[in-house]
Design a protein around this motif. Structure first.
Motif, PDB file in Angstrom:
ATOM      1  N   ALA A   1      32.181  21.651  96.615  1.00  0.00           N
ATOM      2  CA  ALA A   1      32.491  20.598  95.984  1.00  0.00           C
ATOM      3  C   ALA A   1      33.221  19.736  97.251  1.00  0.00           C
ATOM      4  O   ALA A   1      33.609  19.960  97.945  1.00  0.00           O
ATOM      5  N   VAL A   2      32.924  18.134  96.726  1.00  0.00           N
ATOM      6  CA  VAL A   2      33.800  17.433  97.656  1.00  0.00           C
ATOM      7  C   VAL A   2      34.567  16.608  96.685  1.00  0.00           C
ATOM      8  O   VAL A   2      34.253  16.119  95.576  1.00  0.00           O
ATOM      9  N   ALA A   3      35.811  16.212  97.224  1.00  0.00           N
ATOM     10  CA  ALA A   3      36.774  15.287  96.299  1.00  0.00           C
ATOM     11  C   ALA A   3      36.176  14.120  95.751  1.00  0.00           C
ATOM     12  O   ALA A   3      35.452  13.253  96.618  1.00  0.00           O
ATOM     13  N   GLY A   4      35.839  13.541  94.494  1.00  0.00           N
ATOM     14  CA  GLY A   4      35.428  12.835  93.899  1.00  0.00           C
ATOM     15  C   GLY A   4      33.840  12.811  93.635  1.00  0.00           C
ATOM     16  O   GLY A   4      33.370  11.791  93.074  1.00  0.00           O
ATOM     17  N   ARG A   5      33.364  13.975  94.012  1.00  0.00           N
ATOM     18  CA  ARG A   5      31.655  13.960  94.004  1.00  0.00           C
ATOM     19  C   ARG A   5      31.250  15.186  92.897  1.00  0.00           C
ATOM     20  O   ARG A   5      30.062  15.172  92.745  1.00  0.00           O
ATOM     21  N   GLY A   6      32.242  15.748  92.220  1.00  0.00           N
ATOM     22  CA  GLY A   6      31.796  16.735  91.448  1.00  0.00           C
ATOM     23  C   GLY A   6      31.645  18.193  92.069  1.00  0.00           C
ATOM     24  O   GLY A   6      31.925  18.146  93.288  1.00  0.00           O
ATOM     25  N   ALA A   7      31.633  19.185  91.255  1.00  0.00           N
ATOM     26  CA  ALA A   7      31.277  20.675  91.714  1.00  0.00           C
ATOM     27  C   ALA A   7      29.741  21.000  91.568  1.00  0.00           C
ATOM     28  O   ALA A   7      29.214  20.688  90.465  1.00  0.00           O
ATOM     29  N   TRP A   8      29.328  21.843  92.307  1.00  0.00           N
ATOM     30  CA  TRP A   8      27.930  22.220  92.240  1.00  0.00           C
ATOM     31  C   TRP A   8      27.747  23.582  92.665  1.00  0.00           C
ATOM     32  O   TRP A   8      28.207  24.287  93.430  1.00  0.00           O
ATOM     33  N   LEU A   9      26.755  24.210  91.899  1.00  0.00           N
ATOM     34  CA  LEU A   9      26.167  25.720  92.265  1.00  0.00           C
ATOM     35  C   LEU A   9      24.582  25.191  92.767  1.00  0.00           C
ATOM     36  O   LEU A   9      23.962  24.963  91.825  1.00  0.00           O
ATOM     37  N   GLY A  10      24.481  25.175  94.098  1.00  0.00           N
ATOM     38  CA  GLY A  10      23.336  24.948  94.562  1.00  0.00           C
ATOM     39  C   GLY A  10      23.018  23.377  94.232  1.00  0.00           C
ATOM     40  O   GLY A  10      23.765  22.484  94.511  1.00  0.00           O
ATOM     41  N   GLU A  11      21.949  23.126  93.407  1.00  0.00           N
ATOM     42  CA  GLU A  11      21.646  21.755  92.865  1.00  0.00           C
ATOM     43  C   GLU A  11      21.968  21.496  91.521  1.00  0.00           C
ATOM     44  O   GLU A  11      21.876  20.449  91.122  1.00  0.00           O
ATOM     45  N   LEU A  12      22.792  22.562  90.930  1.00  0.00           N
ATOM     46  CA  LEU A  12      23.063  22.261  89.471  1.00  0.00           C
ATOM     47  C   LEU A  12      24.620  21.856  89.477  1.00  0.00           C
ATOM     48  O   LEU A  12      25.568  22.501  90.132  1.00  0.00           O
ATOM     49  N   ARG A  13      24.865  20.940  88.782  1.00  0.00           N
ATOM     50  CA  ARG A  13      26.326  20.119  88.733  1.00  0.00           C
ATOM     51  C   ARG A  13      27.023  21.195  87.709  1.00  0.00           C
ATOM     52  O   ARG A  13      26.364  21.450  86.557  1.00  0.00           O
ATOM     53  N   LEU A  14      28.330  21.421  88.009  1.00  0.00           N
ATOM     54  CA  LEU A  14      29.034  22.260  87.242  1.00  0.00           C
ATOM     55  C   LEU A  14      29.933  21.633  86.095  1.00  0.00           C
ATOM     56  O   LEU A  14      30.474  20.620  86.747  1.00  0.00           O
ATOM     57  N   ALA A  15      30.138  22.020  85.223  1.00  0.00           N
ATOM     58  CA  ALA A  15      31.526  21.562  84.159  1.00  0.00           C
ATOM     59  C   ALA A  15      31.857  22.723  83.556  1.00  0.00           C
ATOM     60  O   ALA A  15      31.122  23.741  83.229  1.00  0.00           O
ATOM     61  N   CYS A  16      33.348  22.616  83.510  1.00  0.00           N
ATOM     62  CA  CYS A  16      33.795  23.926  82.716  1.00  0.00           C
ATOM     63  C   CYS A  16      33.525  23.754  81.292  1.00  0.00           C
ATOM     64  O   CYS A  16      32.742  23.172  80.695  1.00  0.00           O
ATOM     65  N   ARG A  17      33.864  25.116  80.541  1.00  0.00           N
ATOM     66  CA  ARG A  17      33.568  25.205  79.102  1.00  0.00           C
ATOM     67  C   ARG A  17      34.131  24.082  78.433  1.00  0.00           C
ATOM     68  O   ARG A  17      35.117  23.383  78.639  1.00  0.00           O
ATOM     69  N   ALA A  18      33.355  23.860  77.191  1.00  0.00           N
ATOM     70  CA  ALA A  18      33.922  22.924  76.145  1.00  0.00           C
ATOM     71  C   ALA A  18      35.222  23.390  75.635  1.00  0.00           C
ATOM     72  O   ALA A  18      35.681  24.683  75.754  1.00  0.00           O
ATOM     73  N   ALA A  19      36.172  22.593  74.872  1.00  0.00           N
ATOM     74  CA  ALA A  19      37.254  22.883  74.347  1.00  0.00           C
ATOM     75  C   ALA A  19      37.255  24.254  73.372  1.00  0.00           C
ATOM     76  O   ALA A  19      36.109  24.116  72.617  1.00  0.00           O
ATOM     77  N   ALA A  20      37.959  25.122  73.604  1.00  0.00           N
ATOM     78  CA  ALA A  20      38.170  26.309  72.585  1.00  0.00           C
ATOM     79  C   ALA A  20      39.650  26.694  72.550  1.00  0.00           C
ATOM     80  O   ALA A  20      40.472  26.522  73.552  1.00  0.00           O
ATOM     81  N   PRO A  21      40.142  27.155  71.234  1.00  0.00           N
ATOM     82  CA  PRO A  21      41.615  27.741  71.067  1.00  0.00           C
ATOM     83  C   PRO A  21      41.615  28.900  71.973  1.00  0.00           C
ATOM     84  O   PRO A  21      40.697  29.824  72.340  1.00  0.00           O
ATOM     85  N   LEU A  22      42.963  29.159  72.192  1.00  0.00           N
ATOM     86  CA  LEU A  22      43.449  30.098  73.171  1.00  0.00           C
ATOM     87  C   LEU A  22      42.848  31.643  72.588  1.00  0.00           C
ATOM     88  O   LEU A  22      42.380  32.438  73.742  1.00  0.00           O
ATOM     89  N   ASP A  23      42.777  31.744  71.466  1.00  0.00           N
ATOM     90  CA  ASP A  23      42.432  33.184  70.885  1.00  0.00           C
ATOM     91  C   ASP A  23      41.039  33.412  71.159  1.00  0.00           C
ATOM     92  O   ASP A  23      40.486  34.261  70.898  1.00  0.00           O
ATOM     93  N   GLN A  24      40.031  32.277  71.504  1.00  0.00           N
ATOM     94  CA  GLN A  24      38.661  32.447  71.749  1.00  0.00           C
ATOM     95  C   GLN A  24      38.358  32.308  73.290  1.00  0.00           C
ATOM     96  O   GLN A  24      37.340  31.991  73.735  1.00  0.00           O
ATOM     97  N   ALA A  25      39.399  32.440  74.078  1.00  0.00           N
ATOM     98  CA  ALA A  25      39.362  32.116  75.492  1.00  0.00           C
ATOM     99  C   ALA A  25      39.072  33.573  76.216  1.00  0.00           C
ATOM    100  O   ALA A  25      39.889  34.516  75.822  1.00  0.00           O
ATOM    101  N   LEU A  26      38.211  33.454  77.277  1.00  0.00           N
ATOM    102  CA  LEU A  26      38.107  34.667  78.086  1.00  0.00           C
ATOM    103  C   LEU A  26      38.689  34.177  79.218  1.00  0.00           C
ATOM    104  O   LEU A  26      38.309  33.240  79.865  1.00  0.00           O
ATOM    105  N   VAL A  27      39.753  34.998  79.920  1.00  0.00           N
ATOM    106  CA  VAL A  27      40.554  34.491  80.869  1.00  0.00           C
ATOM    107  C   VAL A  27      40.588  35.821  82.079  1.00  0.00           C
ATOM    108  O   VAL A  27      40.330  36.916  81.837  1.00  0.00           O
ATOM    109  N   SER A  28      40.958  35.471  83.024  1.00  0.00           N
ATOM    110  CA  SER A  28      40.929  36.493  84.221  1.00  0.00           C
ATOM    111  C   SER A  28      42.145  36.456  84.716  1.00  0.00           C
ATOM    112  O   SER A  28      42.647  35.457  84.908  1.00  0.00           O
TER     113      SER A  28
END
Length: 272
Positions: A137-164
Motif C-alpha cells: 500500500a501507498v498512502a492515498g493509493r489503496g491497498a493491493w495484493l499483487g495486481e488485485l485491489r483490496l477492500a475489507c469485508r462489507a458491514a456485518a454485526p459483531l456476532d457474525q464477525a471472524l476476528v483474530s
C-alpha cells in the motif's frame, strides 16, 4: 497541508519499489535458505520469545539493500537496527514476523517493511512467501495484493464477525489476554490466532478477517500492515480516541470496529 501530502508521488513510488525489492529478496532468503536444523539463536522478552539465525540474516539483507539504495534514511529494525538518518524517511522493518511459526515450519510468517516520512507511514509491504502473496500500500493509493485491489469485508454485526488476536510471550500478560479473549469469544462468530500480526492485518484488508486486535505490538509489527488495512477501508486505532500502539492495536471493518473497540476497552485489553 498534512505531512503525508508533502511527500511527492515520485518519492512514494520510489519508497514502494525499494520496499518491494527488499521484501522479495528477504522472503526468498527465508523460504529457500531455511536450514533443516534451524535453532534458536537468542531470546527476547522471555525464553519462548525467540530469534533465529534467519531473522538476523534477513534483517542484514534488508538493511544492506536500504543502505545501498537510500543511504540517508533512518532505520528501525526488530533485530537491532536503529539509525536516525537525515532525509526525513525512516524504514521500520520486521525481517521475520511470525518467528515461532517459521521455527516450527508453519506457513504463516512474513517480511514487513514500512517507510515513514516525518513519522507518518507512507508505504508498506508485507510479503508472505509460503502463501505466494505480497501485499502493499501507498498512502492515498489503496491497498493491493499483487495486481488485485483490496477492500475489507462489507458491514456485518459483531456476532457474525471472524476476528483474530495474538498473545504475549510473557506469562502474566498472556494470562490476562486469555481472559480478554474469553470475554470476546461469546459475542463474535469465532476467533483465530495466526501468529503473525503483519499477516493478520493484511487478512483484514483482504476480507479474510473482520477484525484483529492485540496488545504489546512493536512499531515494526504494526507499521506496514496497519497502512495496508487502512488503505483497504478498515478502521485502525487503540483505546477510544487513541491511535494503534503497543498499548492496544485494533483493525476492523468500520461496523465491527465500532462494536469491538468499546468491548476491548471495557475488558481491559490494554492492561496487563
Amino acid at each position: 497541508m498534512s505531512e503525508v501530502s508533502e511527500v511527492s508521488e515520485e518519492l512514494k513510488t520510489e519508497l514502494l519499489e525499494v520496499a518491494l525489492e527488499a521484501a522479495r529478496r528477504a522472503g526468498a532468503l527465508l523460504r529457500d535458505g531455511r536450514p533443516a536444523d534451524l535453532a534458536v539463536a537468542a531470546t527476547k522478552s522471555s525464553p519462548i520469545d525467540v530469534v533465529t539465525e534467519m531473522d538476523i540474516a534477513a534483517e542484514k539483507l534488508i538493511t544492506d539493500i536500504l543502505g545501498e539504495r537510500r543511504p540517508e534514511d533512518g532505520l528501525l529494525g526488530e533485530e537491532g537496527s536503529d539509525t536516525a538518518g537525515t532525509s526525513g524517511v525512516r524504514w521500520v522493518i520486521d525481517p521475520l514476523d511470525g518467528t515461532v511459526n517459521y521455527l516450527y515450519g508453519l506457513p504463516s510468517w512474513g517480511v514487513s517493511i514500512a517507510a515513514e516520512y516525518r513519522g507518518r507511514t507512507v508505504a508498506g509491504v508485507v510479503a508472505a512467501p509460503m502463501r505466494g502473496e505480497t501485499f502493499h500500500a501507498v498512502a492515498g493509493r489503496g491497498a493491493w495484493l499483487g495486481e488485485l485491489r483490496l477492500a475489507c469485508r462489507a458491514a456485518a454485526p459483531l456476532d457474525q464477525a471472524l476476528v483474530s488476536t495474538g498473545f504475549a510471550y510473557v506469562q502474566t500478560r498472556k494470562a490476562h489476554q486469555a481472559e480478554v479473549a474469553r470475554r470476546i469469544i461469546p459475542v463474535v462468530r469465532d476467533i483465530r490466532r495466526g501468529g503473525s500480526a503483519a499477516i493478520d492485518l493484511c487478512d483484514v484488508a483482504a476480507g479474510r478477517l473482520d477484525g484483529y486486535w492485540e496488545r504489546g505490538l512493536n512499531p515494526w509489527d504494526l507499521a506496514a500492515g496497519e497502512l495496508i488495512a487502512r488503505e483497504a477501508g478498515a478502521l485502525t486505532g487503540g483505546r477510544p480516541g487513541e491511535p494503534a500502539s503497543g498499548e492496544l492495536a485494533l483493525a476492523a471493518t468500520p461496523a465491527v470496529f465500532a462494536s469491538l473497540q468499546p468491548l476491548l476497552d471495557e475488558a481491559g485489553a490494554w492492561h496487563d
